[in-house]
Design an enzyme around this catalytic site. Structure first.
Site, PDB file in Angstrom:
ATOM      1  N   ASP A 105       0.870  -1.384   0.109  1.00 18.83           N
ATOM      2  CA  ASP A 105      -0.063   0.018  -0.043  1.00 18.83           C
ATOM      3  C   ASP A 105       0.980   1.234   0.094  1.00 18.83           C
ATOM      4  O   ASP A 105       1.725   1.424   1.086  1.00 18.83           O
ATOM      5  CB  ASP A 105      -0.708   0.001   1.255  1.00 18.83           C
ATOM      6  N   ASP A 207      -2.988   4.626  -2.179  1.00 22.26           N
ATOM      7  CA  ASP A 207      -3.878   5.076  -1.583  1.00 22.26           C
ATOM      8  C   ASP A 207      -4.268   6.585  -1.981  1.00 22.26           C
ATOM      9  O   ASP A 207      -3.772   7.250  -2.398  1.00 22.26           O
ATOM     10  CB  ASP A 207      -3.435   5.411  -0.146  1.00 22.26           C
ATOM     11  N   GLU A 266      -6.848   3.085  -5.113  1.00 21.14           N
ATOM     12  CA  GLU A 266      -8.079   3.367  -4.486  1.00 21.14           C
ATOM     13  C   GLU A 266      -8.706   4.601  -5.083  1.00 21.14           C
ATOM     14  O   GLU A 266      -7.830   5.648  -5.302  1.00 21.14           O
ATOM     15  CB  GLU A 266      -7.769   3.859  -3.105  1.00 21.14           C
ATOM     16  N   HIS A 341     -10.595  -2.394   5.492  1.00 25.40           N
ATOM     17  CA  HIS A 341     -10.201  -1.893   6.588  1.00 25.40           C
ATOM     18  C   HIS A 341     -10.798  -0.501   7.031  1.00 25.40           C
ATOM     19  O   HIS A 341     -10.647   0.043   8.035  1.00 25.40           O
ATOM     20  CB  HIS A 341      -8.788  -1.719   6.974  1.00 25.40           C
ATOM     21  N   ASP A 342     -11.431   0.077   6.044  1.00 27.53           N
ATOM     22  CA  ASP A 342     -12.265   1.396   5.942  1.00 27.53           C
ATOM     23  C   ASP A 342     -13.890   1.313   6.279  1.00 27.53           C
ATOM     24  O   ASP A 342     -14.506   1.995   6.128  1.00 27.53           O
ATOM     25  CB  ASP A 342     -12.028   2.200   4.999  1.00 27.53           C
TER      26      ASP A 342
HETATM   27  O1  TEU Z   1      -8.937   5.983   2.468  1.00 27.73           O
HETATM   28  C1  TEU Z   1      -9.339   7.136   1.954  1.00 27.73           C
HETATM   29  C2  TEU Z   1     -10.517   7.420   1.153  1.00 27.73           C
HETATM   30  O2  TEU Z   1     -10.295   8.094   0.293  1.00 27.73           O
HETATM   31  C3  TEU Z   1     -11.873   7.388   1.659  1.00 27.73           C
HETATM   32  O3  TEU Z   1     -12.401   6.176   2.470  1.00 27.73           O
HETATM   33  C4  TEU Z   1     -12.136   8.790   2.360  1.00 27.73           C
HETATM   34  O4  TEU Z   1     -12.134   8.749   3.664  1.00 27.73           O
HETATM   35  C5  TEU Z   1     -13.712   9.065   1.876  1.00 27.73           C
HETATM   36  O5  TEU Z   1     -13.582   9.175   0.226  1.00 27.73           O
HETATM   37  C6  TEU Z   1     -14.053  10.298   2.554  1.00 27.73           C
HETATM   38  O6  TEU Z   1     -15.365  10.623   1.840  1.00 27.73           O
HETATM   39  C7  TEU Z   1      -7.714   5.749   2.537  1.00 27.73           C
HETATM   40  C8  TEU Z   1      -7.257   4.509   3.606  1.00 27.73           C
HETATM   41  O7  TEU Z   1      -7.927   3.470   2.921  1.00 27.73           O
HETATM   42  C9  TEU Z   1      -7.759   4.914   4.865  1.00 27.73           C
HETATM   43  O8  TEU Z   1      -7.470   3.916   5.700  1.00 27.73           O
HETATM   44  C10 TEU Z   1      -7.091   6.139   5.123  1.00 27.73           C
HETATM   45  O9  TEU Z   1      -7.242   6.730   6.534  1.00 27.73           O
HETATM   46  C11 TEU Z   1      -7.066   7.538   4.136  1.00 27.73           C
HETATM   47  O10 TEU Z   1      -6.821   7.034   2.848  1.00 27.73           O
HETATM   48  C12 TEU Z   1      -6.118   8.394   4.283  1.00 27.73           C
HETATM   49  O11 TEU Z   1      -4.826   7.985   4.070  1.00 27.73           O
END
Ligand code: TEU
Ligand code: CA
Length: 582
Positions: A105, A207, A266, A341-342
């Site tokens: 990642d 990410d 992502e 994980h989110d």
């Molecule tokens: O996730 C970020 C991400 O783009 C979304 O989950 C974001 O919070 C959402 O679009 C808001 O509306 C990544 C990682 O997967 C996460 O664990 C991290 O906390 C984040 O980036 C910051 O690096």
């Protein structure tokens, strides 16, 4: 799959299934309560035993620990609590020995505020690293509003006294956004990526990659503009940077070209119609992107992760996955995931995690995940049927997102009770509780005190007991993975939705050349008749069924609650009557 010639270019990453490991949560080897690289190293046999192909590990780089590794302090060093560079090398080598590919990642949209670049940048406007980040000088007045997802004040700008300017942070103030418009930043990041490829990684999960390019004039984005142009979604605005595609092409040329690796991004804020711009082969950008349309379902639009009291709607669900599947008929290749994980645990979100239907609905969700025309992602623990923990108190949470929004609400109204209630459904820590290996103390995750509470259901839900039970979720997932591997039509075949108007049954056909498969999924705790089959397939046409048998009525097949079944046979034997598209 030796002789097949699919209608599209074959690639290993199209035929692969990804297994995501959140190292903090996976396996602790030294009793400090935190999952680590040696724990992962000793679990590689287990991962390989599932039948997956690519192992994705969340960040283990040196970090300030605000966001579990997504706030990087040193891109070329390992966070000591996870181990050493030698430990990571052992993980890479062990994965390769087992025939797994392994991807890392990479967090390149931002760094930690404690990264040496930012520590230097924030000292003076004349500092060479100042231009590594985005700033709004105070003499221009207040900065135009930007959303900071993980800030207590909700603002995406933070004032820095020594420079008398504000720095931009889309996530927490501890995660300042890098200035990709500066070629020196890109050069340094490409160097970091090459460093990791040289270690033997088979690719990257990038990410928040769609956020990297910024309109540095920082125009005002009023609520009206946000609504009209960006669907009321800051993620959509952030993904609309002017040079995004230039940078992705440059990264392909500078780093990825000539390597047999996979580049997965992502991709928050990307609608299906734009997806081919990122992954069409002739674009020379990425290989795969992960969209957010599925996991946004069942939340109240425009409100922060507020669960819809009616849950998600099957029509919408089918529409999202059908639209995305169709998108990639034109160009590129898709991905599919139901948790990570989110997110909360997938059985709690999309299935029914009560005692009665938990195992059945988890099996149904896996049947869906592993029979769609996309590269599937399995999140560690889902293969055991782990469910959301549903904390009741703020101090049980570790997640920065939960804490910062809680603080914001308390500061605003003194009350965050509703939010805490919603977090039981939507909170990220639901998916981060430690992996349940055994029925024993601490679920066999650690001999110490786990960093996050372990789900009290682990005496029932754990790897050890599921290994022994042929009817476990774990063994069902293994069977499904084998079936996907043996049936190229389940990978490359066309996808045709059968049940357009049914509010509970999701059924589709996957077909390619002489192979046809029908996937029937009853997404409900009620019985439902399915009348699209004109004749009864023979018993040996059933590839997999999460019930012991099938019940036929004169009107068709009676699907039991959360029943999932896959039929396979020659199209001539298998009469299918697709409903007309809406
Ligand atoms: O996730 C970020 C991400 O783009 C979304 O989950 C974001 O919070 C959402 O679009 C808001 O509306 C990544 C990682 O997967 C996460 O664990 C991290 O906390 C984040 O980036 C910051 O690096
Ligand atoms: Ca440890």
């Amino acid at each position: 799959m030796g002789t097949i010639t699919p209608p599209i270019t074959r690639k290993w990453w199209k035929e692969a299934v990804v297994y995501q490991v959140y190292p903090r949560t996976f396996k602790d080897s030294n009793g400090d309560g935190i999952g680590d690289l040696q724990g992962l190293h000793h679990s590689i046999d287990y991962i390989a035993s599932l039948g997956v192909d690519i192992l994705w590990i969340n960040p283990v780089f040196q970090s300030s620990g605000y966001d579990n590794g997504y706030d990087i302090v040193d891109f070329k060093a390992i966070q000591p609590e996870y181990g050493t560079m030698a430990d990571l090398q052992q993980v890479i080598d062990a994965a390769h020995r087992k025939g797994l590919r392994i991807i890392i990642d990479m967090v390149v949209n931002h760094t930690s505020e404690r990264h040496e670049w930012f520590r230097s940048a924030r000292t003076s406007r004349e500092d060479v690293y100042y231009k590594f980040y985005h700033w709004w000088p105070a003499e221009k007045g207040d900065p135009p509003y930007r959303c900071g997802f993980f800030d207590t004040d909700g603002q995406g700008w933070r004032y820095n006294k020594p420079t008398d300017s504000w720095y931009l942070h889309y996530f927490s103030p501890e995660q300042p956004d890098l200035n990709w418009e500066n070629p020196e930043v890109r050069r340094q990041l490409y160097d970091i990526l090459r460093f990791w490829l040289a270690k033997g990684f088979d690719g990257f999960r990038f990410d928040a990659l769609t956020f990297i390019s910024k309109d540095t004039t920082f125009p005002g984005i009023t609520p009206a503009i946000l609504k009209e142009k960006y669907h009321d979604d800051w993620g959509h605005y952030y993904a609309s940077g002017p040079h995004l595609h230039d940078y992705l092409k440059e990264m392909r040329r500078e780093v990825l070209a000539g390597h047999d690796v996979v580049a997965i991004a992502e991709a928050p804020g990307i609608p299906p119609e734009d997806a081919p711009l990122f992954v069409a082969e002739d674009r020379g950008e990425l290989d795969l992107i992960t969209h957010f349309d599925g996991i946004a379902l069942g939340y109240v639009p425009g409100e922060f992760k507020k669960p819809d009291p009616n849950g998600y709607n099957m029509h919408e669900f089918k529409k999202v996955y059908t639209t995305w599947s169709d998108t990639y008929n034109r160009a590129g290749w898709g991905t599919i995931y139901l948790g990570n994980h989110d997110q909360p645990r997938m059985v709690s979100r999309w299935g029914d995690d009560g005692d009665k239907f938990r195992t059945l609905s988890e099996k149904l969700l896996f049947t869906f995940l592993l029979t769609m025309r996309s590269t599937p992602f399995i999140y560690n623990g889902d293969e055991l049927g782990m469910k959301s923990i549903r904390f009741t108190r703020i101090d049980e949470y570790e997640d920065i997102e939960t804490h910062r929004i809680y603080d914001r609400l308390v500061a605003k109204s003194g009350d965050a009770a509703d939010f805490l209630h919603d977090q039981q459904v939507t909170g990220r820590d639901n998916g981060r509780t430690p992996m349940q290996w055994t029925a024993g103390p601490n679920a066999g995750f650690t001999t110490g005190t786990p960093w996050l509470k372990i789900n009290p259901d682990h005496p029932q839900v754990n790897r050890e007991s599921e290994e022994r039970d042929p009817a476990s979720v774990l063994n069902y997932v293994r069977r499904l993975l084998l079936i996907r591997r043996q049936c190229p039509a389940l990978i490359y075949g066309d996808y045709t939705l059968l049940t357009h108007d049914d509010s509970r049954v999701y059924a589709y056909i996957r077909s390619w050349e002489v192979s046809t498969y029908a996937v029937l999924l009853n997404f409900s705790d009620a019985e439902n008749t399915f009348d699209h089959l004109l004749s009864q397939p023979a018993a040996n046409d059933i590839l997999i069924n999460n019930y012991p048998g099938l019940r036929w009525l004169r009107t068709g097949l009676l699907l039991a609650p959360w029943q999932a079944v896959v039929f396979g046979c020659l199209p001539t034997h298998f009469h299918v009557r697709p409903s007309s598209p809406r």
